[in-house]
Each structure stands twice: as structure tokens, then as C-alpha cells.
Design a protein around this motif. Structure first.
Motif, PDB file in Angstrom:
ATOM      1  N   SER A   1       0.829  -1.202   0.000  1.00  0.00           N
ATOM      2  CA  SER A   1       0.000   0.000   0.000  1.00  0.00           C
ATOM      3  C   SER A   1       0.864   1.254   0.000  1.00  0.00           C
ATOM      4  CB  SER A   1      -0.924  -0.005   1.230  1.00  0.00           C
ATOM      5  OG  SER A   1      -1.670   1.184   1.308  1.00  0.00           O
ATOM      6  N   MET A   2       1.938   1.242   0.783  1.00  0.00           N
ATOM      7  CA  MET A   2       2.809   2.410   0.875  1.00  0.00           C
ATOM      8  C   MET A   2       3.512   2.665  -0.454  1.00  0.00           C
ATOM      9  SD  MET A   2       5.886   3.097   3.582  1.00  0.00           S
ATOM     10  CE  MET A   2       6.837   1.691   3.014  1.00  0.00           C
ATOM     11  N   LEU A   3       4.074   1.625  -1.070  1.00  0.00           N
ATOM     12  CA  LEU A   3       4.772   1.794  -2.339  1.00  0.00           C
ATOM     13  C   LEU A   3       3.836   2.314  -3.423  1.00  0.00           C
ATOM     14  CD1 LEU A   3       7.071   0.279  -0.902  1.00  0.00           C
ATOM     15  CD2 LEU A   3       7.387  -1.084  -2.969  1.00  0.00           C
ATOM     16  N   ALA A   4       2.581   1.855  -3.405  1.00  0.00           N
ATOM     17  CA  ALA A   4       1.628   2.273  -4.431  1.00  0.00           C
ATOM     18  C   ALA A   4       1.274   3.752  -4.304  1.00  0.00           C
ATOM     19  CB  ALA A   4       0.364   1.429  -4.332  1.00  0.00           C
ATOM     20  N   GLN A   5       1.456   4.320  -3.120  1.00  0.00           N
ATOM     21  CA  GLN A   5       1.106   5.725  -2.901  1.00  0.00           C
ATOM     22  C   GLN A   5       2.246   6.681  -3.250  1.00  0.00           C
ATOM     23  OE1 GLN A   5      -1.096   6.503   0.841  1.00  0.00           O
ATOM     24  NE2 GLN A   5      -1.273   4.279   1.031  1.00  0.00           N
ATOM     25  N   TRP A   6       3.337   6.147  -3.831  1.00  0.00           N
ATOM     26  CA  TRP A   6       4.452   6.995  -4.265  1.00  0.00           C
ATOM     27  C   TRP A   6       4.541   6.929  -5.796  1.00  0.00           C
ATOM     28  CZ3 TRP A   6       8.340   4.523  -0.320  1.00  0.00           C
ATOM     29  CH2 TRP A   6       8.039   4.990   0.960  1.00  0.00           C
ATOM     30  N   PRO A   7       3.653   7.625  -6.512  1.00  0.00           N
ATOM     31  CA  PRO A   7       3.611   7.483  -7.967  1.00  0.00           C
ATOM     32  C   PRO A   7       4.815   8.060  -8.691  1.00  0.00           C
ATOM     33  CG  PRO A   7       2.143   9.238  -7.241  1.00  0.00           C
ATOM     34  CD  PRO A   7       2.625   8.546  -6.001  1.00  0.00           C
ATOM     35  N   SER A   8       5.546   8.977  -8.059  1.00  0.00           N
ATOM     36  CA  SER A   8       6.695   9.588  -8.742  1.00  0.00           C
ATOM     37  C   SER A   8       8.007   9.350  -8.000  1.00  0.00           C
ATOM     38  CB  SER A   8       6.472  11.098  -8.902  1.00  0.00           C
ATOM     39  OG  SER A   8       6.278  11.710  -7.637  1.00  0.00           O
ATOM     40  N   THR A   9       8.002   8.389  -7.085  1.00  0.00           N
ATOM     41  CA  THR A   9       9.196   8.074  -6.299  1.00  0.00           C
ATOM     42  C   THR A   9       9.525   6.592  -6.445  1.00  0.00           C
ATOM     43  OG1 THR A   9       8.687   9.788  -4.665  1.00  0.00           O
ATOM     44  CG2 THR A   9      10.242   8.084  -4.005  1.00  0.00           C
ATOM     45  N   PRO A  10      10.573   6.232  -7.192  1.00  0.00           N
ATOM     46  CA  PRO A  10      10.929   4.813  -7.325  1.00  0.00           C
ATOM     47  C   PRO A  10      11.242   4.197  -5.965  1.00  0.00           C
ATOM     48  CG  PRO A  10      12.089   6.149  -8.956  1.00  0.00           C
ATOM     49  CD  PRO A  10      11.453   7.109  -7.995  1.00  0.00           C
ATOM     50  N   ALA A  11      10.651   3.046  -5.700  1.00  0.00           N
ATOM     51  CA  ALA A  11      10.868   2.372  -4.419  1.00  0.00           C
ATOM     52  C   ALA A  11      10.705   0.872  -4.608  1.00  0.00           C
ATOM     53  CB  ALA A  11       9.889   2.891  -3.370  1.00  0.00           C
ATOM     54  N   MET A  12      11.413   0.112  -3.790  1.00  0.00           N
ATOM     55  CA  MET A  12      11.359  -1.346  -3.878  1.00  0.00           C
ATOM     56  C   MET A  12      11.724  -1.969  -2.531  1.00  0.00           C
ATOM     57  SD  MET A  12      14.815  -1.375  -6.097  1.00  0.00           S
ATOM     58  CE  MET A  12      14.277   0.241  -6.680  1.00  0.00           C
ATOM     59  N   ILE A  13      11.357  -3.222  -2.368  1.00  0.00           N
ATOM     60  CA  ILE A  13      11.724  -4.018  -1.199  1.00  0.00           C
ATOM     61  C   ILE A  13      12.649  -5.127  -1.676  1.00  0.00           C
ATOM     62  CG2 ILE A  13      10.920  -5.422   0.726  1.00  0.00           C
ATOM     63  CD1 ILE A  13       9.881  -2.613   0.912  1.00  0.00           C
ATOM     64  N   VAL A  14      13.832  -5.249  -1.039  1.00  0.00           N
ATOM     65  CA  VAL A  14      14.773  -6.311  -1.412  1.00  0.00           C
ATOM     66  C   VAL A  14      15.061  -7.192  -0.203  1.00  0.00           C
ATOM     67  CG1 VAL A  14      15.833  -4.893  -3.212  1.00  0.00           C
ATOM     68  CG2 VAL A  14      16.839  -4.916  -0.921  1.00  0.00           C
ATOM     69  N   ASP A  15      15.490  -8.420  -0.468  1.00  0.00           N
ATOM     70  CA  ASP A  15      15.830  -9.341   0.608  1.00  0.00           C
ATOM     71  C   ASP A  15      17.339  -9.355   0.836  1.00  0.00           C
ATOM     72  OD1 ASP A  15      16.930 -10.926  -1.433  1.00  0.00           O
ATOM     73  OD2 ASP A  15      15.171 -12.216  -1.568  1.00  0.00           O
ATOM     74  N   ARG A  16      17.807 -10.324   1.618  1.00  0.00           N
ATOM     75  CA  ARG A  16      19.226 -10.355   1.997  1.00  0.00           C
ATOM     76  C   ARG A  16      20.152 -10.483   0.792  1.00  0.00           C
ATOM     77  NH1 ARG A  16      16.971 -13.379   6.401  1.00  0.00           N
ATOM     78  NH2 ARG A  16      17.457 -12.406   8.413  1.00  0.00           N
ATOM     79  N   ASN A  17      19.694 -11.156  -0.257  1.00  0.00           N
ATOM     80  CA  ASN A  17      20.506 -11.321  -1.465  1.00  0.00           C
ATOM     81  C   ASN A  17      20.200 -10.266  -2.518  1.00  0.00           C
ATOM     82  OD1 ASN A  17      21.807 -13.597  -0.411  1.00  0.00           O
ATOM     83  ND2 ASN A  17      20.265 -14.991  -1.234  1.00  0.00           N
ATOM     84  N   LEU A  18      19.521  -9.196  -2.103  1.00  0.00           N
ATOM     85  CA  LEU A  18      19.107  -8.108  -2.995  1.00  0.00           C
ATOM     86  C   LEU A  18      18.096  -8.569  -4.031  1.00  0.00           C
ATOM     87  CD1 LEU A  18      22.408  -6.056  -3.554  1.00  0.00           C
ATOM     88  CD2 LEU A  18      20.817  -6.049  -1.616  1.00  0.00           C
ATOM     89  N   GLY A  19      17.427  -9.684  -3.748  1.00  0.00           N
ATOM     90  CA  GLY A  19      16.317 -10.102  -4.592  1.00  0.00           C
ATOM     91  C   GLY A  19      15.153  -9.138  -4.424  1.00  0.00           C
TER      92      GLY A  19
END
Length: 248
Positions: free
Chosen positions: A97-115
Motif C-alpha cells: 500500500s505504501m509503495l503504491a502511494q508513491w507514484p513519482s518516487t521509485p521504491a522497492m523491497i529487497v531481501d538479503r541477497n538483494l532479490g
């Protein structure tokens, strides 16, 4: 580190430029035999006092000290807590929900291996390379598309290699596969990985040619996601923080 860096006199021929085992042991105030056991993995639980002494001898910064302690915890077979399914689901729903509310701000979630576990539309459409869930941030940064568009690629390469080593589990087969692929593909990665850089990607500047052909400067920040899954939120934003860092 070289002997002269720690006020030691270099004696005789050296096969490598760094410190010898006996020199490290002497600086740390431990026996050479014990230091060799640590190097060879025959002592899995060195005391905090020994770790602090080695950190001082090797002049590790705070990131290096934390990385060393985490490696010892992994090597000594420490129990790793797992998030409950309910907690993980609740955290993931909030993140999406949080990522979807940033339409002009690139964002991502990565794991320990940067997946890449999650990414928003801005990351997938603005940033070069494939930032889709299931991809890997290290593979993207060391890929041709990112190299062409990153105006400071060498800096990004160092940051990415250091973050991968810092966050990952050295015994993870997935990490071994990833490092193998990157090492075959890219000589720069091989050199950086061989230097054992380890640091979290806290704040760094990224200068890119985005998908619209414009040059953009981002401030990249990383935040630990609550829980025990080793997830990190990475946000690239334009703003006063990035402008201040560039003018400093």
C-alpha cells in the motif's frame, strides 16, 4: 592494510601487500596459533573481547564490526527467529500500500541477497533495467541497461557489491549462485567481491538517465523493514537532501 599503516616495519619478501598472520595476531594481542584457528574456522565462538581486539587491529569501522559480529553469529549456529505468517502478511500488505502511494518516487523491497520482493510502478517505468519482483538488484546494476544510464556507475557498483556482502548469509546456496553468475559476467564485480567490501546502503547519490531520456539525480536511502526476514526498503527520491549533498 600494509605494515606501515600500523607502524610495523616490513621485513623480508612478501607474497602479498597486506599484513601477515603473525602481525595481525600481535596487533590484536592474541597468539598466532589461535588466530590461525579463527581463520580456518576451527573456533566458531570467539569471545567479544577477541572480536573487539581484532576490530581494533584491522581498524574496522562500525559497519565492519557489525558485519564481523553477524558472521560469527551465523557461523556459531545461532537460532534465527522467523516472522509468523500473520505478521509477515500484515507487513507485506502495508508495504504494498505504501509503495503504491508513491507514484513519482521509485521504491522497492529487497531481501538479503538483494532479490526484489516488491517494486512500485515508478521503479519499473523510470529506472533502467528490470526492477520487477523476482529480479535481483545486483544483476540489474551490473547489467548493460543500468551501466549505460548510470552516470556514476563505478560508485553504484561499489555500493551494490558492499551491500550484497553485508546483508547476505555466506552459507546461502542462492548467494553462491548469484555471485557465480555475476563473477562470470563482470570483471568489475569480481574485483569488488574479492576486496571483501561490506557496508549497508544507507544513503548514496545516484545520477541516472531515466526512461524519458532526462538526466536525474536521486538520493537513495535504505530502511530496515521490521521483522526477521532481512528485508530492506530502498527509496530513490529527488529533493533538497540530494541537492544539499551534491553542493557540499
Amino acid at each position: 592494510m600494509r605494515p606501515e599503516d600500523v607502524n610495523l616495519v616490513a621485513i623480508g619478501q612478501r607474497r602479498v601487500a597486506g599484513l601477515r598472520r603473525d602481525e595481525v595476531a600481535r596487533l590484536a594481542g592474541i597468539s598466532q596459533e589461535y588466530y590461525i584457528r579463527l581463520e580456518q574456522g576451527r573456533d566458531h565462538q570467539p569471545s567479544d573481547q577477541v572480536l573487539r581486539a581484532l576490530a581494533r587491529a584491522l581498524r574496522l569501522g562500525s559497519d565492519g564490526v557489525e558485519y564481523m559480529h553477524r558472521l560469527v553469529r551465523i557461523q556459531s549456529g545461532g537460532v534465527r527467529l522467523q516472522d509468523s505468517e500473520e505478521l509477515a502478511a500484515a507487513v507485506d500488505e502495508g508495504l504494498r500500500s505504501m509503495l503504491a502511494q508513491w507514484p513519482s518516487t521509485p521504491a522497492m523491497i529487497v531481501d538479503r541477497n538483494l532479490g526484489i520482493r516488491m517494486s512500485n510502478e515508478s521503479a519499473r517505468s523510470e529506472l533502467p533495467g528490470r526492477w520487477e519482483p523476482g529480479s535481483n538488484a545486483a544483476l540489474v546494476v551490473f547489467g548493460d541497461d543500468w551501466k549505460r544510464c548510470d552516470l556514476q556507475w563505478e560508485r553504484s557498483a561499489r555500493t551494490t557489491a558492499a551491500a550484497l556482502r553485508y546483508s547476505s548469509d555466506p552459507g546461502d546456496p542462492e548467494l553462491h549462485d548469484l555471485v557465480g553468475v555475476l563473477s562470470l559476467r563482470d570483471a568489475t564485480f569480481r574485483g569488488l567481491w574479492g576486496n571483501h567490501l561490506a557496508a549497508p546502503p544507507v544513503v548514496t547519490e545516484v545520477d541516472l538517465v531515466t526512461s524519458d531520456g532526462e538526466e536525474s539525480s536521486f538520493t537513495q536511502q535504505a530502511f530496515q523493514v521490521p521483522g526477521d526476514r532481512g528485508l530492506v526498503l530502498i527509496v530513490l527520491h529527488r529533493g533538497q537532501l540530494g541537492q544539499a549533498a551534491r553542493s557540499a
